[in-house]
Design a protein around this motif. Sequence first.
Motif, mmCIF file in Angstrom:
data_model
loop_
_atom_site.group_PDB
_atom_site.id
_atom_site.type_symbol
_atom_site.label_atom_id
_atom_site.label_comp_id
_atom_site.label_asym_id
_atom_site.label_seq_id
_atom_site.Cartn_x
_atom_site.Cartn_y
_atom_site.Cartn_z
ATOM 1 N N SER A 14 -0.113 15.086 -0.954
ATOM 2 C CA SER A 14 -0.315 14.339 0.280
ATOM 3 C C SER A 14 -1.036 13.041 -0.071
ATOM 4 O O SER A 14 -1.714 12.952 -1.101
ATOM 5 C CB SER A 14 -1.155 15.167 1.270
ATOM 6 O OG SER A 14 -1.318 14.474 2.497
ATOM 7 N N HIS A 15 -0.872 12.039 0.782
ATOM 8 C CA HIS A 15 -1.602 10.787 0.552
ATOM 9 C C HIS A 15 -1.883 10.107 1.879
ATOM 10 O O HIS A 15 -1.143 10.257 2.857
ATOM 11 C CB HIS A 15 -0.846 9.849 -0.389
ATOM 12 C CG HIS A 15 0.559 9.550 0.029
ATOM 13 N ND1 HIS A 15 0.885 8.762 1.127
ATOM 14 C CD2 HIS A 15 1.752 9.929 -0.506
ATOM 15 C CE1 HIS A 15 2.184 8.651 1.229
ATOM 16 N NE2 HIS A 15 2.750 9.359 0.264
ATOM 17 N N SER A 16 -2.968 9.373 1.901
ATOM 18 C CA SER A 16 -3.359 8.592 3.080
ATOM 19 C C SER A 16 -4.432 7.610 2.659
ATOM 20 O O SER A 16 -5.316 7.944 1.862
ATOM 21 C CB SER A 16 -3.904 9.520 4.181
ATOM 22 O OG SER A 16 -4.284 8.788 5.332
ATOM 23 N N GLY A 17 -4.333 6.386 3.169
ATOM 24 C CA GLY A 17 -5.366 5.397 2.866
ATOM 25 C C GLY A 17 -5.534 5.200 1.375
ATOM 26 O O GLY A 17 -4.592 4.859 0.658
ATOM 27 N N ALA A 45 0.826 -1.209 0.000
ATOM 28 C CA ALA A 45 0.000 0.000 0.000
ATOM 29 C C ALA A 45 0.861 1.261 0.000
ATOM 30 O O ALA A 45 0.523 2.255 -0.662
ATOM 31 C CB ALA A 45 -0.939 -0.001 1.208
ATOM 32 N N ASP A 46 1.985 1.227 0.737
ATOM 33 C CA ASP A 46 2.893 2.382 0.761
ATOM 34 C C ASP A 46 3.539 2.584 -0.606
ATOM 35 O O ASP A 46 3.690 3.712 -1.081
ATOM 36 C CB ASP A 46 3.979 2.190 1.811
ATOM 37 C CG ASP A 46 3.426 2.167 3.227
ATOM 38 O OD1 ASP A 46 2.388 2.818 3.474
ATOM 39 O OD2 ASP A 46 4.029 1.496 4.092
ATOM 40 N N LYS A 47 3.917 1.486 -1.211
ATOM 41 C CA LYS A 47 4.519 1.542 -2.543
ATOM 42 C C LYS A 47 3.536 2.127 -3.554
ATOM 43 O O LYS A 47 3.899 2.996 -4.356
ATOM 44 C CB LYS A 47 4.934 0.129 -2.967
ATOM 45 C CG LYS A 47 5.543 0.028 -4.355
ATOM 46 C CD LYS A 47 5.953 -1.419 -4.645
ATOM 47 C CE LYS A 47 6.531 -1.554 -6.034
ATOM 48 N NZ LYS A 47 6.943 -2.961 -6.329
ATOM 49 N N LYS A 48 2.294 1.693 -3.475
ATOM 50 C CA LYS A 48 1.276 2.165 -4.416
ATOM 51 C C LYS A 48 1.040 3.663 -4.257
ATOM 52 O O LYS A 48 0.963 4.396 -5.245
ATOM 53 C CB LYS A 48 -0.020 1.386 -4.213
ATOM 54 C CG LYS A 48 -1.141 1.781 -5.175
ATOM 55 C CD LYS A 48 -2.210 0.715 -5.253
ATOM 56 C CE LYS A 48 -3.249 1.058 -6.315
ATOM 57 N NZ LYS A 48 -4.014 -0.112 -6.756
ATOM 58 N N ARG A 49 0.930 4.121 -3.020
ATOM 59 C CA ARG A 49 0.704 5.551 -2.795
ATOM 60 C C ARG A 49 1.865 6.385 -3.337
ATOM 61 O O ARG A 49 1.668 7.470 -3.892
ATOM 62 C CB ARG A 49 0.483 5.825 -1.312
ATOM 63 C CG ARG A 49 -0.916 5.439 -0.832
ATOM 64 C CD ARG A 49 -1.171 5.908 0.585
ATOM 65 N NE ARG A 49 -0.460 5.091 1.558
ATOM 66 C CZ ARG A 49 -0.997 4.046 2.185
ATOM 67 N NH1 ARG A 49 -2.239 3.673 1.928
ATOM 68 N NH2 ARG A 49 -0.289 3.358 3.066
#
Length: 222
Positions: free
Chosen positions: A89-92, A41-45
């Motif tokens: 910015s990114h989250s979830g 998920a971190d990689k995708k964001r």
Amino acid sequence: MSTIKVYYIDLRHFTQQDDSYLEDKLSNERWKKIQHYRRYADKKRSIYSEMLIKYVVYKIKGHNVEIEFEENSYGKPKVKGLNWDYNVSHSGNYVILAISNEKIGIDIQKKFEIDLGVLKFFHKSEQKMVQEDPSLFFTFWTLKESYLKYLGVGLSKELDSFSIIDPPNFKCSENPLIVFENLNVDNDYSSFVCYEKKEESKVELIEVQEDDLISTIDERYG
């Protein structure tokens, strides 16, 4: 009237096939960085953070522009040669990007159950308001983060060195000209964009769809 454009993507609309295709289009620096991520998920964001910037640059400047990233001394990124500011910015499930002719900051955070012990990092006036209404925690968090990102100094500036005042209008104690706009991307998230009001401005919120982003990147790389 000036327009501040805020672009966002919902990562749930992008497949692993999309991810793999776009990963090959990353800058060398970003590609090396994501190899160290343990969580997919971190990689995708991270992939879509860069791709959203490239999408907007190609839409505005055309597909022939060469994009070169650089950072200020605090790590705030910029695209070399562009005469406008941006912030990501990114989250979830979301990646969000603001662009403006002036300095800009943006933050988004998915809401979750928190330990109010973290309030010790907030200004005393904010601590009191959140203790009275814990649902305000993520509002204050994203307001403060968006302001720090507007300044371009990251967490080198202490969170309790300034305060957010006058809710629900929300002003910054350090600068009365600072404006915070609630973006209302998703009820399960808090998100604000921060800028200094020098003239009448409006914020335009734009969701970027999967086919539009993929086709725009594809036109550049073929």
